[in-house]
Write a protein that holds these residues in place. Structure first.
Motif, short mmCIF file in Angstrom:
data_model
loop_
_atom_site.label_atom_id
_atom_site.label_comp_id
_atom_site.label_asym_id
_atom_site.label_seq_id
_atom_site.Cartn_x
_atom_site.Cartn_y
_atom_site.Cartn_z
N GLU A 129 14.87 15.70 23.89
CA GLU A 129 14.04 16.25 22.82
C GLU A 129 14.89 16.57 21.59
O GLU A 129 16.04 16.99 21.73
CB GLU A 129 13.34 17.53 23.30
CG GLU A 129 12.40 17.34 24.47
CD GLU A 129 11.09 16.69 24.06
OE1 GLU A 129 10.78 16.69 22.84
OE2 GLU A 129 10.38 16.19 24.94
N GLU B 248 15.73 20.59 17.01
CA GLU B 248 14.91 21.49 16.22
C GLU B 248 13.51 21.65 16.81
O GLU B 248 12.86 22.67 16.58
CB GLU B 248 14.85 21.02 14.77
CG GLU B 248 16.23 21.05 14.10
CD GLU B 248 16.19 21.57 12.68
OE1 GLU B 248 15.12 21.43 12.04
OE2 GLU B 248 17.21 22.10 12.21
N ARG B 249 13.03 20.68 17.57
CA ARG B 249 11.76 20.86 18.27
C ARG B 249 11.92 21.89 19.38
O ARG B 249 11.05 22.76 19.57
CB ARG B 249 11.25 19.54 18.85
CG ARG B 249 9.93 19.71 19.62
CD ARG B 249 9.47 18.42 20.25
NE ARG B 249 9.14 17.43 19.23
CZ ARG B 249 8.89 16.16 19.50
NH1 ARG B 249 8.95 15.71 20.73
NH2 ARG B 249 8.59 15.32 18.53
N SER C 75 12.04 25.23 17.68
CA SER C 75 10.75 25.64 17.12
C SER C 75 9.73 25.99 18.20
O SER C 75 9.04 27.02 18.10
CB SER C 75 10.20 24.51 16.24
OG SER C 75 8.90 24.80 15.78
N ARG C 76 9.65 25.17 19.26
CA ARG C 76 8.63 25.38 20.29
C ARG C 76 9.11 26.23 21.45
O ARG C 76 8.29 26.74 22.22
CB ARG C 76 8.17 24.02 20.83
CG ARG C 76 7.46 23.14 19.81
CD ARG C 76 6.93 21.89 20.48
NE ARG C 76 6.16 21.04 19.56
CZ ARG C 76 5.47 19.98 19.94
NH1 ARG C 76 5.44 19.64 21.23
NH2 ARG C 76 4.81 19.27 19.05
N ASP D 195 2.20 20.28 17.50
CA ASP D 195 2.65 21.66 17.22
C ASP D 195 1.50 22.65 17.43
O ASP D 195 1.72 23.76 17.93
CB ASP D 195 3.16 21.77 15.78
CG ASP D 195 4.52 21.10 15.59
OD1 ASP D 195 5.26 20.96 16.58
OD2 ASP D 195 4.83 20.73 14.45
N SER E 88 1.07 23.27 21.10
CA SER E 88 2.20 24.07 21.58
C SER E 88 2.01 25.54 21.23
O SER E 88 2.20 26.43 22.07
CB SER E 88 3.51 23.54 20.98
OG SER E 88 4.59 24.41 21.29
N ASN F 194 4.99 25.91 12.92
CA ASN F 194 5.79 24.70 13.09
C ASN F 194 7.16 24.88 12.44
O ASN F 194 7.45 25.93 11.86
CB ASN F 194 5.07 23.48 12.49
CG ASN F 194 4.63 23.72 11.05
OD1 ASN F 194 5.38 24.25 10.23
ND2 ASN F 194 3.39 23.35 10.74
N ARG F 195 7.97 23.84 12.53
CA ARG F 195 9.33 23.90 12.03
C ARG F 195 9.37 24.13 10.53
O ARG F 195 10.19 24.91 10.02
CB ARG F 195 10.06 22.59 12.39
CG ARG F 195 11.43 22.44 11.75
CD ARG F 195 12.01 21.07 12.03
NE ARG F 195 13.21 20.81 11.24
CZ ARG F 195 13.21 20.38 9.99
NH1 ARG F 195 12.06 20.17 9.37
NH2 ARG F 195 14.34 20.18 9.34
#
Length: 388
Positions: free
Chosen positions: A142, A145-146, A149-150, A162, A165, A273-274
């Motif tokens: 993955e 940064e995902r 973020s998540r 997103d 999530s 989200n990011r």
């Protein structure tokens, strides 16, 4: 499917101990990992939140005695504390009869009652392991940064969008507040605890000021401290202690406070989200907490984590103390062009760490000055895992 680094250690503990407790928050992957430990025909799985499975244990000694040839997995075992005495008797009987280890795998989504009951009743008969949310090595497929973020809960990380999530994490928070927290502590209104948890997210990486938190929430300091204890025992919040050695400096004595999963920080603060995260005031503290949790998921259990701060401005974000007295000083930066500040240099002069490292979001490793090296988070996690 993610490969969990704890898998070989869990097999090793089951080979050397009659019982193993696997602790971690809900939905972190404990059941999946447990069921992978033995083929279906060699394990018995009982979910103690299920009325059907609890009914099978109406006569626990009789039922469990019939399955001594299998690994018995007891999920949410803290809901049946009376079982610990039964397990102790069966384990001791098995030892006298020369029976194997790896009889019981106990799963718990909090450490409070499980540690209290099993620590007293099963002393010398049980090993403890903690399963963290997915870290950068386990979720290497993955984008970094995902994951930041998540967060590291598998269902949140793998959600198709997103928005899905974030919805998963919001439901997770609601479930804890409305269903799980009342199982473990005195009844706390869900709205009150949510406000408190959200306050901690706003204070991510700050020095803990219980009196101020209590005033903001409208409760006394003892109550606020009890709320923090509860969230720490539920493995959702971390107190990072200050370095306390006597070195002739005025040291900060308050711990730092972190919501342990970065995805929960963002859900509590309604960061979808990011892109929204990168413009939010919590971005730096969120990254710091994310890095710290990943590193602590990879260090050997004998390594003790601290932070260092003096009244004169010397500071180290994360100080790892190894069993032989060796110190690693770790500075955490969000910039892809990190610079080391005077406070870090001053702190290193005070403590004389053997390693001086700066973790940043890039992948290249390079020197930042005398004895200081910048490197990416995955690289340092790999190095720590190799030392485990």
């Amino acid at each position: 499917m993610f490969s969990r680094r704890l898998t070989p250690l869990l097999h090793e503990e089951l080979a050397h101990s009659p019982a193993v407790a696997l602790l971690g928050p809900r939905q972190v992957g404990k059941t999946t990992l447990a069921l992978d430990c033995a083929p279906n025909d060699q394990n018995i799985y009982l979910d103690l939140e299920s009325e059907r499975d609890r009914a099978r244990l109406a006569q626990p000694e009789l039922y469990l005695s019939e399955h001594l040839d299998k690994l018995v997995i007891l999920d949410e075992v803290h809901l049946a504390p009376d079982l610990f005495g039964v397990l102790r008797g069966l384990i001791d009987r098995g030892r006298r009869e020369g029976r194997r280890n790896g009889l019981y795998l106990l799963l718990g989504s909090a450490s409070i009652e499980l540690l209290k009951q099993s620590g007293e009743t099963l002393a010398g008969r049980i090993a403890f392991l903690e399963l963290h949310p997915l870290d950068v090595l386990e979720a290497a497929s993955e984008p970094l940064e995902r994951l930041w973020s998540r967060g590291g809960f598998p269902d949140s990380l793998q959600a198709p969008s997103d928005a899905r999530s974030l919805k998963w994490r919001q439901d997770f928070i609601r479930t804890y507040l409305e269903r799980d927290v009342p199982q473990f502590g005195p009844r706390i209104p869900p709205q009150t605890l949510r406000r408190f948890w959200t306050m901690l997210a706003h204070l991510q990486g700050s020095l803990l000021n219980v009196a101020q938190l209590a005033r903001n929430l409208g409760v006394d300091a003892k109550t606020a401290e009890r709320y923090i204890d509860l969230l720490c025992d539920l493995l959702l919040v971390r107190r990072l202690p200050p370095w306390h050695a006597n070195i002739g400096k005025r040291l900060t004595r308050s711990p730092k406070i972190y919501v342990r999963d970065s995805g929960l920080v963002h859900a509590l603060l309604d960061i979808p989200n990011r892109d929204a995260l990168l413009s939010h005031p919590v971005v730096g503290a969120s990254w710091e907490g994310f890095v710290i949790e990943n590193l602590l998921a990879c260090v050997p259990p004998t390594v003790q984590p601290f932070f260092y701060r003096t009244s004169g401005g010397a500071e180290i974000d994360l100080l790892l103390s190894w069993p032989d007295g060796v110190l690693w000083a770790i500075e955490i930066k969000r910039s892809t062009s990190p610079k080391v500040e005077r406070g870090f240099h001053s702190a290193c002069e005070d403590l004389k760490p053997s390693r001086k490292l700066v973790v940043y979001p890039g992948t290249e490793s390079f020197p930042l000055g005398k004895d200081i090296r910048a490197l990416g988070l995955p690289e340092l996690c790999r190095e720590l895992t190799a030392n485990s």
